[in-house]
Design a protein around this motif. Sequence first.
Motif, PDB file in Angstrom:
ATOM      1  N   ILE A  80       3.889  12.062  11.957  1.00 26.18           N
ATOM      2  CA  ILE A  80       3.349  11.168  10.642  1.00 26.18           C
ATOM      3  C   ILE A  80       2.083  10.549  11.138  1.00 26.18           C
ATOM      4  CG2 ILE A  80       3.699   9.808   8.798  1.00 26.18           C
ATOM      5  CD1 ILE A  80       6.608  10.702   8.513  1.00 26.18           C
ATOM      6  N   ALA A  81       2.206   9.628  11.971  1.00 30.57           N
ATOM      7  CA  ALA A  81       1.263   8.754  12.545  1.00 30.57           C
ATOM      8  C   ALA A  81       0.157   9.497  13.013  1.00 30.57           C
ATOM      9  CB  ALA A  81       1.822   7.922  13.717  1.00 30.57           C
ATOM     10  N   PHE A  86     -10.122   8.535   4.992  1.00 31.87           N
ATOM     11  CA  PHE A  86      -9.592   7.389   4.454  1.00 31.87           C
ATOM     12  C   PHE A  86     -10.364   6.139   5.253  1.00 31.87           C
ATOM     13  CE2 PHE A  86      -6.730  10.251   2.503  1.00 31.87           C
ATOM     14  CZ  PHE A  86      -6.657   9.824   1.134  1.00 31.87           C
ATOM     15  N   ASP A  87     -10.568   4.923   4.757  1.00 27.29           N
ATOM     16  CA  ASP A  87     -11.078   3.822   5.378  1.00 27.29           C
ATOM     17  C   ASP A  87      -9.940   3.153   6.049  1.00 27.29           C
ATOM     18  OD1 ASP A  87     -14.006   3.462   4.629  1.00 27.29           O
ATOM     19  OD2 ASP A  87     -12.786   3.797   2.607  1.00 27.29           O
ATOM     20  N   ARG A  88      -8.713   3.065   5.513  1.00 24.92           N
ATOM     21  CA  ARG A  88      -7.504   2.466   5.990  1.00 24.92           C
ATOM     22  C   ARG A  88      -6.294   3.462   5.624  1.00 24.92           C
ATOM     23  NH1 ARG A  88     -11.077  -0.048   7.474  1.00 24.92           N
ATOM     24  NH2 ARG A  88     -11.660  -2.388   7.251  1.00 24.92           N
ATOM     25  N   VAL A  89      -5.475   3.638   6.768  1.00 24.70           N
ATOM     26  CA  VAL A  89      -4.245   3.986   6.406  1.00 24.70           C
ATOM     27  C   VAL A  89      -3.088   3.246   6.787  1.00 24.70           C
ATOM     28  CG1 VAL A  89      -2.858   6.140   7.152  1.00 24.70           C
ATOM     29  CG2 VAL A  89      -5.169   6.346   6.892  1.00 24.70           C
ATOM     30  N   LEU A  90      -2.119   3.288   5.700  1.00 26.65           N
ATOM     31  CA  LEU A  90      -0.907   2.416   6.302  1.00 26.65           C
ATOM     32  C   LEU A  90       0.446   3.436   6.464  1.00 26.65           C
ATOM     33  CD1 LEU A  90       0.802  -0.110   6.207  1.00 26.65           C
ATOM     34  CD2 LEU A  90       1.274  -0.081   3.630  1.00 26.65           C
ATOM     35  N   CYS A  91       1.027   3.373   7.548  1.00 26.93           N
ATOM     36  CA  CYS A  91       1.959   4.245   8.093  1.00 26.93           C
ATOM     37  C   CYS A  91       3.224   3.465   8.132  1.00 26.93           C
ATOM     38  CB  CYS A  91       1.258   5.034   9.110  1.00 26.93           C
ATOM     39  SG  CYS A  91       2.277   6.572   9.647  1.00 26.93           S
ATOM     40  N   ASP A  92       3.961   3.236   6.991  1.00 24.89           N
ATOM     41  CA  ASP A  92       5.147   2.689   7.382  1.00 24.89           C
ATOM     42  C   ASP A  92       6.250   3.745   7.419  1.00 24.89           C
ATOM     43  OD1 ASP A  92       7.527   1.216   7.312  1.00 24.89           O
ATOM     44  OD2 ASP A  92       7.054   0.173   5.277  1.00 24.89           O
ATOM     45  N   VAL A  93       6.535   4.481   8.547  1.00 17.93           N
ATOM     46  CA  VAL A  93       7.174   5.671   8.664  1.00 17.93           C
ATOM     47  C   VAL A  93       8.805   5.367   8.448  1.00 17.93           C
ATOM     48  CG1 VAL A  93       5.507   6.679  10.316  1.00 17.93           C
ATOM     49  CG2 VAL A  93       7.445   5.129  11.060  1.00 17.93           C
ATOM     50  N   PRO A  94       9.384   6.468   8.178  1.00 17.48           N
ATOM     51  CA  PRO A  94      10.970   6.467   8.194  1.00 17.48           C
ATOM     52  C   PRO A  94      11.284   5.866   9.433  1.00 17.48           C
ATOM     53  CG  PRO A  94      10.175   8.529   7.656  1.00 17.48           C
ATOM     54  CD  PRO A  94       9.051   7.867   8.028  1.00 17.48           C
ATOM     55  N   ASN A  97       3.219  13.457  -4.034  1.00 16.28           N
ATOM     56  CA  ASN A  97       4.473  13.753  -3.414  1.00 16.28           C
ATOM     57  C   ASN A  97       4.361  14.945  -2.269  1.00 16.28           C
ATOM     58  OD1 ASN A  97       7.542  15.526  -4.923  1.00 16.28           O
ATOM     59  ND2 ASN A  97       7.401  14.224  -3.387  1.00 16.28           N
ATOM     60  N   ASN A  98       4.142  14.299  -1.050  1.00 16.28           N
ATOM     61  CA  ASN A  98       4.016  15.258   0.041  1.00 16.28           C
ATOM     62  C   ASN A  98       4.823  14.914   1.224  1.00 16.28           C
ATOM     63  OD1 ASN A  98       1.861  17.305  -0.882  1.00 16.28           O
ATOM     64  ND2 ASN A  98       0.792  15.508  -1.364  1.00 16.28           N
ATOM     65  N   GLU A  99       5.226  15.725   2.311  1.00 11.93           N
ATOM     66  CA  GLU A  99       5.737  15.202   3.515  1.00 11.93           C
ATOM     67  C   GLU A  99       4.423  14.473   4.137  1.00 11.93           C
ATOM     68  OE1 GLU A  99       6.990  18.823   5.135  1.00 11.93           O
ATOM     69  OE2 GLU A  99       9.377  18.568   4.683  1.00 11.93           O
ATOM     70  N   GLY A 100       4.698  13.480   4.449  1.00 15.75           N
ATOM     71  CA  GLY A 100       3.498  12.576   5.239  1.00 15.75           C
ATOM     72  C   GLY A 100       2.900  13.452   6.621  1.00 15.75           C
ATOM     73  N   GLN A 101       3.566  14.161   7.252  1.00 16.54           N
ATOM     74  CA  GLN A 101       3.101  14.875   8.356  1.00 16.54           C
ATOM     75  C   GLN A 101       2.142  16.230   8.035  1.00 16.54           C
ATOM     76  OE1 GLN A 101       6.117  14.635   7.430  1.00 16.54           O
ATOM     77  NE2 GLN A 101       7.602  16.344   8.288  1.00 16.54           N
ATOM     78  N   HIS A 102       2.507  16.379   6.755  1.00 14.05           N
ATOM     79  CA  HIS A 102       1.800  17.704   6.043  1.00 14.05           C
ATOM     80  C   HIS A 102       0.781  17.358   4.915  1.00 14.05           C
ATOM     81  CE1 HIS A 102       5.381  19.977   7.805  1.00 14.05           C
ATOM     82  NE2 HIS A 102       4.368  19.863   8.810  1.00 14.05           N
ATOM     83  N   MET A 123       0.979   6.323   3.220  1.00 17.81           N
ATOM     84  CA  MET A 123       1.623   7.707   3.615  1.00 17.81           C
ATOM     85  C   MET A 123       3.035   7.772   3.277  1.00 17.81           C
ATOM     86  SD  MET A 123      -0.307   8.885   7.247  1.00 17.81           S
ATOM     87  CE  MET A 123       0.099  10.480   6.795  1.00 17.81           C
ATOM     88  N   CYS A 124       3.910   6.557   3.318  1.00 17.89           N
ATOM     89  CA  CYS A 124       5.316   6.710   2.926  1.00 17.89           C
ATOM     90  C   CYS A 124       5.573   5.539   2.209  1.00 17.89           C
ATOM     91  CB  CYS A 124       6.182   6.638   4.414  1.00 17.89           C
ATOM     92  SG  CYS A 124       5.585   7.677   5.646  1.00 17.89           S
TER      93      CYS A 124
END
Length: 545
Positions: free
Chosen positions: A542-543, A502-510, A476-481, A418-419
């Motif tokens: 985002i999460a 998605f089967d897997r989501v990686l969410c390395d947030v700001p 190129n999108n905002e993660g939360q949107h 996501m990020c």
Amino acid sequence: MLPSIPPSKIEPGRISISRSITRIVKAEEWDSFIEILRKPLPAAFRVNSNGQFCDEILSMLENDFVKSLQAEAVESGEVEAIKPLPWYPNNLAWHSNFSRKEIRKNQTLERFHEFLKLETEVGNMTRQEAVSMVPPLFLDVHPDHFVLDMCAAPGSKTFQLLEIIHESAEPGSLPNGMVVANDVDYKRSNLLIHQTKRTCTTNLIVTNNEGQHFPNCNSIASEKCHHPIDQLLFDRVLCDVPCSGDGTLRKAPDIWRRWNSGSGNGLHSLQVVIAMRGLSLLKVGGRMEQRIVKAEEWDSFIEILRKPLPAAFRVNSNGQFCDEILSMLENDFVKSLQAEAVESGEVEAIKPLPWYPNNLAWHSNFSRKEIRKNQTLERFHEFLKLETEVGNMTRQEAVSMVPPLFLDVHPDHFVLDMCAAPGSKTFQLLEIIHESAEPGSLPNGMVVANDVDYKRSNLLIHQTKRTCTTNLIVTNNEGQHFPNCNSIASEKCHHPIDQLLFDRVLCDVPCSGDGTLRKAPDIWRRWNSGSGNGLHSLQVVIAMR
């Protein structure tokens, strides 16, 4: 860290601890350690150096009570009843060989007890544990200093700081400095005011804020000018953060019964954010003192922070020359760089990270800067540059390699990063998808790498194009949107059949970046608690997306 002691191990009036369950002191020091723990904590007190009767009080202590209390001390098996603490200036701090309870209850000590009570009430003395007197001395406070005491209640150290400011001022003049004493608890703030009002000073402000959210204070030129001129920064910051209290066992032996490791560990993050807020309020060249229970852990923590971050890198398992590169690392560079490692005081120059599969991730004991600047490491530097450019290796911090491993990615998985920028974890996910596919076949899965910043999205493309894969989409999108993606049966059919999940989501947030201090030490200077707290709501949305 203190052990969790079962209630059966504690009896009234004594402490019984099995040495086999703790490793907090050396074996030969254990008996004396336990013997000291069993003794009640001796009372200690300070004489106010600015008090009108300072010399008379010191004279009474030295010429009256030292002698009159001696008989009682001999009965208790002590050499001296009271004595000045040798490390405190001008004999202003005293140590008694009686506990507070003994002084209060023992009839023969009644006159001494009344003396302490009276002089404390009128502000000529302060009862304070010896260990609590140490941090203000290390701060080296001057009369023109602005001092912040972040977690000040009940106020004995604040009182001490005010004494030091007044004591070091020119005789007959008021100091230009000030103490700002803060506490999060409004009841304890009232106690703080009660404690410090005995100083009769105008150089004190008491505030009631969370230490980690202590507000910025701005000065203005006049009442008519509402534009802030300067943010108030402090010359000295005292940061006596909340703790589990396991260092106060002699004063409160009941702590053994209710203590558990969560008491201290649960407060660690709070201690860090308060300390970092304190640092952000400190002037350049200022001094901060943080007092926590386990000083030995703080020293090693600071020592590690001061060391440059060691460089780390991964070998691409799908690269054509993977085996050759691993062979060069193991048979060439491990040996050729050894002399340089010994000079730097390290055991090994480079070594594989033991938790990463197949020795594909490596850790160097040199920082990126050392590798780039040190002439003796030039061949190693050129090797890393070349293999990274052609996609056979990726330079990536060790901590950044961990999240993709936990995702347990399969070759048919659809993965959303996501990020994603700058792209080292995306590259790693692509490697895992390809590595786990059948030999000679392309994986059915895909990685969608997204970033909100279009410039960083370009960097992401540059980083990942080295994989030469068709299993990647960069967005190129905002993660939360992040938009819903729908598949359609054919070009003629515009009715969506399925939403892509998605089967897997990686969410390395700001984040505020305060975990990267070794890589970017200037974060200390510009960090404030709002950096992290202001991002919390963004991290959550985002999460949740």
